[in-house]
Scaffold this motif. Structure first.
Motif, PDB file in Angstrom:
ATOM      1  N   GLY A 194       0.820  -1.214   0.000  1.00  0.00           N
ATOM      2  CA  GLY A 194       0.000   0.000   0.000  1.00  0.00           C
ATOM      3  C   GLY A 194       0.848   1.256   0.000  1.00  0.00           C
ATOM      4  O   GLY A 194       0.622   2.175  -0.787  1.00  0.00           O
ATOM      5  N   LYS A 195       1.846   1.295   0.893  1.00  0.00           N
ATOM      6  CA  LYS A 195       2.731   2.464   0.950  1.00  0.00           C
ATOM      7  C   LYS A 195       3.578   2.565  -0.316  1.00  0.00           C
ATOM      8  O   LYS A 195       3.810   3.652  -0.831  1.00  0.00           O
ATOM      9  CB  LYS A 195       3.639   2.382   2.170  1.00  0.00           C
ATOM     10  CG  LYS A 195       2.901   2.613   3.461  1.00  0.00           C
ATOM     11  CD  LYS A 195       3.823   2.552   4.643  1.00  0.00           C
ATOM     12  CE  LYS A 195       3.036   2.746   5.923  1.00  0.00           C
ATOM     13  NZ  LYS A 195       3.873   2.673   7.104  1.00  0.00           N
ATOM     14  N   ALA A 196       4.037   1.428  -0.817  1.00  0.00           N
ATOM     15  CA  ALA A 196       4.858   1.439  -2.026  1.00  0.00           C
ATOM     16  C   ALA A 196       4.066   1.929  -3.227  1.00  0.00           C
ATOM     17  O   ALA A 196       4.570   2.713  -4.039  1.00  0.00           O
ATOM     18  CB  ALA A 196       5.419   0.048  -2.291  1.00  0.00           C
ATOM     19  N   MET A 197       2.823   1.495  -3.346  1.00  0.00           N
ATOM     20  CA  MET A 197       1.991   1.947  -4.464  1.00  0.00           C
ATOM     21  C   MET A 197       1.678   3.435  -4.341  1.00  0.00           C
ATOM     22  O   MET A 197       1.626   4.141  -5.348  1.00  0.00           O
ATOM     23  CB  MET A 197       0.691   1.136  -4.536  1.00  0.00           C
ATOM     24  CG  MET A 197       0.898  -0.296  -5.009  1.00  0.00           C
ATOM     25  SD  MET A 197       1.614  -0.421  -6.653  1.00  0.00           S
ATOM     26  CE  MET A 197       0.301   0.221  -7.667  1.00  0.00           C
ATOM     27  N   SER A 198       1.478   3.923  -3.114  1.00  0.00           N
ATOM     28  CA  SER A 198       1.219   5.357  -2.975  1.00  0.00           C
ATOM     29  C   SER A 198       2.462   6.165  -3.322  1.00  0.00           C
ATOM     30  O   SER A 198       2.359   7.233  -3.933  1.00  0.00           O
ATOM     31  CB  SER A 198       0.711   5.689  -1.576  1.00  0.00           C
ATOM     32  OG  SER A 198       1.688   5.423  -0.606  1.00  0.00           O
ATOM     33  N   MET A 199       3.643   5.668  -2.962  1.00  0.00           N
ATOM     34  CA  MET A 199       4.878   6.360  -3.335  1.00  0.00           C
ATOM     35  C   MET A 199       5.087   6.311  -4.850  1.00  0.00           C
ATOM     36  O   MET A 199       5.510   7.305  -5.454  1.00  0.00           O
ATOM     37  CB  MET A 199       6.067   5.736  -2.617  1.00  0.00           C
ATOM     38  CG  MET A 199       6.104   6.043  -1.134  1.00  0.00           C
ATOM     39  SD  MET A 199       7.425   5.222  -0.246  1.00  0.00           S
ATOM     40  CE  MET A 199       8.860   5.865  -1.066  1.00  0.00           C
ATOM     41  N   ALA A 200       4.784   5.172  -5.468  1.00  0.00           N
ATOM     42  CA  ALA A 200       4.916   5.058  -6.917  1.00  0.00           C
ATOM     43  C   ALA A 200       3.945   5.997  -7.628  1.00  0.00           C
ATOM     44  O   ALA A 200       4.302   6.646  -8.617  1.00  0.00           O
ATOM     45  CB  ALA A 200       4.673   3.617  -7.356  1.00  0.00           C
TER      46      ALA A 200
END
Length: 116
Positions: A20-26
């Motif tokens: 979730g955090k990785a997708m928001s950063m991406a």
């Protein structure tokens, strides 16, 4: 820009605990770069001319291909746990963290139950 590559990489290489955090950063990175390209398009085109502008973006695309070819890991046939182990080895430390889920709330503890 990187276009759909960011969505593909982020969805395949990150474990469920940080996805979730990785997708928001991406998503943030993708939108920020798209905004930068849109905001500087005309001024760069006027400053560099048509040929220079085309060469600049061609060089950026070639750099993207080289980056993907040599630095983005292959995920075909690998589980998320294998990818996590790959990144742990790459970082030289353990990235595994226990994810604490919030305790389920009992009906007595909810504000609705106390209002009756």
């Amino acid at each position: 820009g990187a276009g759909p590559g960011i969505w593909l990489v982020a969805s395949e290489v990150f474990s469920l605990g940080i996805r979730g955090k990785a997708m928001s950063m991406a998503t943030t990175g993708n939108r920020a770069l798209a905004t930068l390209v849109s905001a500087t398009f005309l001024s760069l085109k006027n400053a560099l001319g048509d040929v220079g502008f085309l060469l600049l973006f061609s060089a950026l695309c070639c750099g993207n291909v080289i980056f993907i070819r040599y630095l983005v890991p292959e995920t075909k046939g690998k589980s998320l746990e294998e990818m996590l182990a790959y990144f742990e080895d790459l970082a030289g430390e353990s990235a595994r963290k226990e994810i604490e889920l919030p305790a389920s709330r009992s009906p007595e503890a909810t504000p609705e139950a106390t209002m009756v």
